[in-house]
Design a protein around this motif. Structure first.
Motif, PDB file in Angstrom:
ATOM      1  N   TRP A   1     -81.535 -26.577  -7.107  1.00 31.26           N
ATOM      2  CA  TRP A   1     -82.746 -26.515  -7.917  1.00 31.26           C
ATOM      3  C   TRP A   1     -83.082 -27.855  -8.569  1.00 31.26           C
ATOM      4  CZ3 TRP A   1     -86.006 -23.067  -6.795  1.00 31.26           C
ATOM      5  CH2 TRP A   1     -85.602 -21.805  -6.368  1.00 31.26           C
ATOM      6  N   ASN A   2     -82.116 -28.762  -8.670  1.00 34.02           N
ATOM      7  CA  ASN A   2     -82.456 -30.071  -9.228  1.00 34.02           C
ATOM      8  C   ASN A   2     -83.437 -30.815  -8.327  1.00 34.02           C
ATOM      9  OD1 ASN A   2     -80.025 -30.525  -7.427  1.00 34.02           O
ATOM     10  ND2 ASN A   2     -80.514 -32.665  -7.921  1.00 34.02           N
ATOM     11  N   PHE A   3     -83.352 -30.584  -6.995  1.00 34.30           N
ATOM     12  CA  PHE A   3     -84.291 -31.224  -6.080  1.00 34.30           C
ATOM     13  C   PHE A   3     -85.693 -30.634  -6.243  1.00 34.30           C
ATOM     14  CE2 PHE A   3     -80.251 -31.998  -3.753  1.00 34.30           C
ATOM     15  CZ  PHE A   3     -80.311 -33.386  -3.750  1.00 34.30           C
ATOM     16  N   VAL A   4     -85.759 -29.318  -6.474  1.00 36.80           N
ATOM     17  CA  VAL A   4     -87.058 -28.695  -6.727  1.00 36.80           C
ATOM     18  C   VAL A   4     -87.657 -29.259  -8.010  1.00 36.80           C
ATOM     19  CG1 VAL A   4     -88.236 -26.522  -7.218  1.00 36.80           C
ATOM     20  CG2 VAL A   4     -86.435 -26.603  -5.476  1.00 36.80           C
ATOM     21  N   LEU A   5     -86.832 -29.379  -9.052  1.00 36.99           N
ATOM     22  CA  LEU A   5     -87.297 -29.944 -10.314  1.00 36.99           C
ATOM     23  C   LEU A   5     -87.772 -31.381 -10.110  1.00 36.99           C
ATOM     24  CD1 LEU A   5     -87.618 -29.739 -13.392  1.00 36.99           C
ATOM     25  CD2 LEU A   5     -85.229 -30.461 -13.612  1.00 36.99           C
ATOM     26  N   TRP A   6     -87.009 -32.145  -9.322  1.00 39.52           N
ATOM     27  CA  TRP A   6     -87.389 -33.529  -9.011  1.00 39.52           C
ATOM     28  C   TRP A   6     -88.740 -33.576  -8.296  1.00 39.52           C
ATOM     29  CZ3 TRP A   6     -87.517 -35.563  -3.885  1.00 39.52           C
ATOM     30  CH2 TRP A   6     -87.668 -36.948  -3.798  1.00 39.52           C
ATOM     31  N   GLY A   7     -88.937 -32.682  -7.310  1.00 36.79           N
ATOM     32  CA  GLY A   7     -90.205 -32.648  -6.602  1.00 36.79           C
ATOM     33  C   GLY A   7     -91.363 -32.278  -7.510  1.00 36.79           C
ATOM     34  N   LEU A   8     -91.186 -31.246  -8.333  1.00 39.03           N
ATOM     35  CA  LEU A   8     -92.252 -30.825  -9.241  1.00 39.03           C
ATOM     36  C   LEU A   8     -92.541 -31.890 -10.294  1.00 39.03           C
ATOM     37  CD1 LEU A   8     -91.349 -27.055  -9.702  1.00 39.03           C
ATOM     38  CD2 LEU A   8     -93.205 -28.039  -8.343  1.00 39.03           C
ATOM     39  N   TYR A   9     -91.509 -32.606 -10.716  1.00 44.05           N
ATOM     40  CA  TYR A   9     -91.697 -33.707 -11.674  1.00 44.05           C
ATOM     41  C   TYR A   9     -92.683 -34.728 -11.110  1.00 44.05           C
ATOM     42  CZ  TYR A   9     -90.400 -38.192 -13.870  1.00 44.05           C
ATOM     43  OH  TYR A   9     -90.423 -39.424 -14.480  1.00 44.05           O
ATOM     44  N   PHE A  10     -92.483 -35.117  -9.848  1.00 38.43           N
ATOM     45  CA  PHE A  10     -93.400 -36.084  -9.253  1.00 38.43           C
ATOM     46  C   PHE A  10     -94.751 -35.447  -8.953  1.00 38.43           C
ATOM     47  CE2 PHE A  10     -89.620 -38.737  -8.360  1.00 38.43           C
ATOM     48  CZ  PHE A  10     -90.114 -39.926  -8.877  1.00 38.43           C
ATOM     49  N   GLY A  11     -94.758 -34.146  -8.636  1.00 40.56           N
ATOM     50  CA  GLY A  11     -96.036 -33.473  -8.446  1.00 40.56           C
ATOM     51  C   GLY A  11     -96.876 -33.482  -9.708  1.00 40.56           C
ATOM     52  N   ILE A  12     -96.241 -33.248 -10.850  1.00 44.60           N
ATOM     53  CA  ILE A  12     -96.949 -33.292 -12.138  1.00 44.60           C
ATOM     54  C   ILE A  12     -97.453 -34.699 -12.420  1.00 44.60           C
ATOM     55  CG2 ILE A  12     -96.643 -33.072 -14.639  1.00 44.60           C
ATOM     56  CD1 ILE A  12     -94.656 -30.771 -14.014  1.00 44.60           C
ATOM     57  N   ALA A  13     -96.601 -35.707 -12.151  1.00 47.04           N
ATOM     58  CA  ALA A  13     -96.995 -37.094 -12.408  1.00 47.04           C
ATOM     59  C   ALA A  13     -98.195 -37.489 -11.549  1.00 47.04           C
ATOM     60  CB  ALA A  13     -95.814 -38.028 -12.131  1.00 47.04           C
ATOM     61  N   ILE A  14     -98.178 -37.108 -10.278  1.00 44.92           N
ATOM     62  CA  ILE A  14     -99.290 -37.459  -9.387  1.00 44.92           C
ATOM     63  C   ILE A  14    -100.549 -36.692  -9.769  1.00 44.92           C
ATOM     64  CG2 ILE A  14    -100.104 -37.260  -6.996  1.00 44.92           C
ATOM     65  CD1 ILE A  14     -97.249 -37.953  -6.125  1.00 44.92           C
ATOM     66  N   SER A  15    -100.406 -35.432 -10.151  1.00 46.06           N
ATOM     67  CA  SER A  15    -101.560 -34.645 -10.600  1.00 46.06           C
ATOM     68  C   SER A  15    -102.190 -35.276 -11.833  1.00 46.06           C
ATOM     69  CB  SER A  15    -101.130 -33.210 -10.902  1.00 46.06           C
ATOM     70  OG  SER A  15    -100.625 -32.575  -9.748  1.00 46.06           O
ATOM     71  N   ALA A  16    -101.347 -35.696 -12.771  1.00 44.85           N
ATOM     72  CA  ALA A  16    -101.861 -36.335 -13.988  1.00 44.85           C
ATOM     73  C   ALA A  16    -102.598 -37.629 -13.655  1.00 44.85           C
ATOM     74  CB  ALA A  16    -100.713 -36.607 -14.960  1.00 44.85           C
ATOM     75  N   GLU A  17    -102.061 -38.389 -12.717  1.00 45.01           N
ATOM     76  CA  GLU A  17    -102.741 -39.619 -12.318  1.00 45.01           C
ATOM     77  C   GLU A  17    -104.089 -39.321 -11.676  1.00 45.01           C
ATOM     78  OE1 GLU A  17     -98.990 -42.667 -11.548  1.00 45.01           O
ATOM     79  OE2 GLU A  17    -100.206 -41.990  -9.853  1.00 45.01           O
TER      80      GLU A  17
END
Length: 471
Positions: free
Chosen positions: A327-343
């Motif tokens: 699940w840390n990889f899922v969290l890592w993926g969603l973390y970057f998904g949130i960052a890209i969405s915010a950008e």
């Protein structure tokens, strides 16, 4: 078998090249396929049967899709064949890669004590499954014709340069190269040099800077200062870059030696000015795969703000999950998904007005935080390490062990940072202008010296992990 082993460099590769070029053009694909199967069976003697089964079944799925017409009843049959192909390929990937995660998650949610163990993970299953999926999708969409030769299809799936750690090569990209290709001596030499550059990245840079991270990660949290924590995660960021980009360089170089042209997989990602740009430069083939087969079919950015967010969340959830069954990889993926969405929705216009140094610092900071989520499978340990980085527990800013380690690795740090920049290429162009006709001779001598230096490290060192082999 890994590319950075003495057996591969001085036994497997020379014998394969000798047989490939000496037995005649009509046997080259046979030699390359046989070598690829041997390469895979060297580390996975049982799972080579799994890969063989996948080759045969996907070959048959392709021919079935190609034999069905365009009328309504045939379209339904084609859809059924496509679904069966997806179920088979994703089912194999889910069973071998995610069985343990599924069992442990169900057990924790239900409070059950399930003891079933996960099967061993076949090397490269994430990569060759994406190869088979791209083929099935493209045949279904009539973007390519089904491959009629089982030999050529097997070669596409099993080709050893990109079999176990990419880059992800879509079938449409090398369809014509499978049957007809040629290699001149200058092209072969260029491929050999590219392979040597990747080997040096892996052995001389990734392995050496990775030692610092392994030392930091092994320390008790109470003994890690803020400076040492940052030094450690920066070391890991450099290690994983040179580890994977080095492997990609070796794969691209090997492909060129046998007449194939694979796409670039990295373009100086740490020089990016935003998270979105970083992911256009890092693991380019994976990003292109998800864009073509997931993001665009979902509607991409054309269907409004909320669907854009849904599509990005889906892509980055899958991107994280693809990297590992934790699940840390899922969290890592969603973390970057949130960052890209915010950008995309909030920041990109304002970021254009930021000074370049500020944009770069912003990118590096977010990426380093992301690597913490990536590296620590235990969320508590990861959050604890982030707490040290930002001095949440009152750790010392600087201590003597941190200064000692930084002094010991200072040269390695400097070389890695320079190598991750365009500096070496610019320096090579300057030297070429100065040396003129002597430049090629100087380059040949330099590559010879690099090979000797790399070989010496492979002989002497026992630390030789390949991070992306676990995927």
């Amino acid at each position: 078998m890994v590319f950075s082993s003495l057996f591969f460099v001085f036994a497997f590769l020379p014998v394969t090249v000798l047989l490939y070029y000496s037995l005649g053009k009509h046997l080259r694909n046979v030699v390359l396929l046989a070598a690829s199967l041997f390469f895979y069976a060297w580390g996975e003697p049982v799972y080579v049967l799994l890969m063989g089964g996948s080759i045969v079944i996907n070959y048959r799925i392709g021919t079935l899709l190609g034999s069905l017409g365009r009328d309504a009843s045939q379209r339904r049959k084609r859809q059924l064949v496509l679904i069966l192909g997806l179920v088979f390929n994703l089912g194999c990937l889910a069973y071998f890669k995610y069985c343990g995660l599924i069992i442990s998650t169900i057990a924790s949610l239900g409070g059950w004590n399930l003891q079933a163990g996960a099967p061993a993970l076949p090397l490269g299953i994430s990569f060759y499954t994406f190869h088979t999926l791209s083929y099935v999708f493209d045949v279904y969409r009539r973007k390519v014709k089904p491959q009629q030769s089982l030999l050529l299809f097997a070669l596409y799936i099993a080709m050893f340069p990109q079999l176990v750690a990419g880059p992800i090569v879509k079938y449409a990209e090398i369809e014509s190269q499978l049957a007809v290709r040629s290699t001149t001596f200058p092209e072969f030499n260029s491929g050999l040099r590219r392979f040597l550059c990747g080997l040096a990245k892996k052995v001389l840079l990734a392995n050496n800077i990775g030692l610092l991270w392994s030392e930091v990660k092994a320390l008790p949290a109470a003994e890690i200062s803020v400076l040492l924590a940052w030094a450690g995660i920066i070391a890991f960021a450099l290690q994983i870059y040179f580890d994977f980009s080095g492997y990609s360089d070796m794969a691209i170089g090997l492909g060129k030696m046998f007449g194939f042209r694979f796409q670039e997989n990295f373009r100086s990602p740490y020089l990016a000015q935003s998270v979105s740009e970083f992911w256009r430069r890092w693991h380019i083939s994976l990003g292109a795969w998800f864009k073509e087969y997931v993001y665009i079919p979902l509607g991409g950015s054309r269907a409004g703000k909320w669907k854009l967010l849904r599509n990005l969340a889906g892509v980055w959830f899958l991107t994280g999950l693809w990297h590992g069954a934790s699940w840390n990889f899922v969290l890592w993926g969603l973390y970057f998904g949130i960052a890209i969405s915010a950008e995309k929705l909030l920041l990109l216009k304002s970021m254009a007005r930021w000074p370049q140094a500020v944009r770069h610092l912003y990118l590096v900071l977010l990426v380093l935080i992301g690597w913490v989520f990536f590296e620590f499978s235990n969320l508590t340990d990861g959050l604890g390490f982030l707490g040290i980085m930002f001095r949440a527990g009152g750790q010392a800013l600087i201590d003597q062990p941190a200064l000692v380690k930084l002094k010991a690795y200072a040269v390695c740090y400097l070389v890695c940072i320079l190598a991750a920049s365009p500096g070496p290429k610019k320096a090579a162009l300057s030297v070429q202008r100065i040396l003129g006709p002597l430049y090629e001779s100087a380059v040949s001598v330099s590559y010879g010296a690099l090979m000797l230096w790399t070989t010496a490290y492979m002989v002497a060192s026992t630390y030789n992990p390949f991070i992306y082999f676990r995927f």
